[in-house]
Design a protein around this motif. Structure first.
Motif, short mmCIF file in Angstrom:
data_model
loop_
_atom_site.label_atom_id
_atom_site.label_comp_id
_atom_site.label_asym_id
_atom_site.label_seq_id
_atom_site.Cartn_x
_atom_site.Cartn_y
_atom_site.Cartn_z
N ALA A 27 0.83 -1.21 0.00
CA ALA A 27 0.00 0.00 0.00
C ALA A 27 0.86 1.25 0.00
O ALA A 27 0.54 2.25 -0.67
CB ALA A 27 -0.94 -0.02 1.20
N ILE A 79 -7.37 2.14 4.54
CA ILE A 79 -6.90 0.81 4.14
C ILE A 79 -6.41 0.08 5.38
O ILE A 79 -5.54 0.57 6.10
CB ILE A 79 -5.77 0.90 3.11
CG1 ILE A 79 -6.25 1.63 1.85
CG2 ILE A 79 -5.26 -0.50 2.75
CD1 ILE A 79 -5.15 1.84 0.82
N CYS A 177 -4.88 -2.42 -4.97
CA CYS A 177 -4.36 -1.06 -4.89
C CYS A 177 -4.29 -0.42 -6.27
O CYS A 177 -4.66 0.75 -6.45
CB CYS A 177 -2.98 -1.06 -4.23
SG CYS A 177 -3.02 -1.42 -2.45
#
Length: 333
Positions: A27, A79, A177
């Motif tokens: 991420a 997230i 992502c």
């Protein structure tokens, strides 16, 4: 277009396991490194920890950050890269303040995302109730048993339910992502970023988590050239028989090997390539829709609109309005 703020939510009061570090790094690589040459502004990412002062004696990794749950609640996208193994294996509770922060963020309209076992946090917050969701296939049975209101699918890479998105583990987290970047900034930016990260530009969320990759390398060697050739001749009338002949295989063998390598049938793979080409042309050129449909091999403009509506979720015109770099006054459609 401003992609907004992203809060990467870390459960920082326990040991961070290897998978947590991996998905956190994924991420961060996508949203934390400012790829301003691809799009300016880029995402504003903040590492938000449940505990701002982790145990110095804990084994593994810990993260010190000035951002906490208040920053998580205020983010546009939240997230959860994963949860500690004890939560999944032994049912240990997640911090109540963390779960409440997820609920508050969702209630105020934030997009909430989980990678791998992060789905357990979203489920605990009630965000998966009545929604399709996934996680790593080794954990989906436990997820479904513990949270029966969630519609758990353990066979897919990721699930996009609009405001709530979930992915399987490891590389599937990177797929999700990149999918978010594609949603926010368009296919061209997502593909350029994928190339920079040396990964596939677009794996559909419905692709299987695990595919049979047991085909010997000497047999797979002939797939790469023919797939590359097809990707550069999408405007032609490609057939599975023709691609198989070019690869020097029977149609049946070619079908089996391409599906084993990609998780898709040859025709589905071709459609995916053609849609990606059409998206890139919509974003970067002022060609009329009819010409783009021809260049991408989708046939007529009507056929392209049908496939876009079904697979992308919007019409080609709406997609161009959202992601096109050509000023409207100069566009051919």
């Amino acid at each position: 277009m401003n992609p907004g703020s992203v809060a990467l939510a870390l459960i920082n009061d326990t040991n961070m396991q290897a998978c947590e570090v991996y998905e956190t790094a994924i991420a961060y690589a996508v949203f934390g490194d400012a790829h301003l040459d691809l799009h300016d502004p880029w995402y504003d990412l903040r590492l938000c920890a449940v505990n701002e002062n982790p145990d110095a004696d804990a084994k593994g990794f810990s993260v010190r950050t000035p951002y906490g749950l208040d920053d998580l609640v205020a983010a546009d996208t939240v997230i959860v890269p994963s949860v500690p193994d004890a939560v999944v294996s032994h049912g240990e509770p997640l911090p109540a303040a963390f779960i409440e922060a997820l609920r508050t963020a969702a209630a105020r309209g934030a997009r909430v995302v989980s990678l791998c076992t992060g789905a357990f946090a979203l489920a605990e917050a009630g965000l998966l109730d009545g929604r399709r969701a996934t996680a790593h296939w080794t954990n989906t049975a436990d997820l479904a048993k513990r949270y029966p209101k969630a519609e758990v699918d353990g066979s897919v890479l990721y699930v996009d339910e609009g405001q709530v998105l979930t992915s399987a583990g490891m590389s599937a987290g990177l797929d999700l992502c990149l999918h978010l970047v594609r949603r926010d900034l368009g296919a061209h930016v997502a593909n350029q970023l994928a190339r920079r990260l040396v990964v596939s530009g677009h794996r559909p969320g419905g692709q299987a988590q695990f595919v049979d990759l047991s085909v010997p390398a000497t047999e797979d060697d002939s797939l790469g050239p023919v797939m590359d050739w097809a990707a550069h001749h999408l405007d032609q009338a490609l057939t599975v028989d023709g691609m198989a002949r070019r690869a020097g295989m029977s149609t049946r063998t070619f079908f089996r090997r391409l599906q084993a390598a990609t998780g898709m049938t040859p025709l589905k793979w071709l459609l995916n390539q053609r849609l990606s080409r059409a998206q890139a042309l919509l974003e970067t050129t002022d060609l009329p829709i009819e010409r783009i449909s021809e260049h991408s091999g989708l046939g007529t403009a009507a056929n392209m609109r049908r496939h876009f509506t079904l697979h992308v979720g919007v019409t080609p015109t709406d997609y161009r309005q959202s992601f096109g770099a050509i000023p409207p006054a100069r566009r051919g459609a």
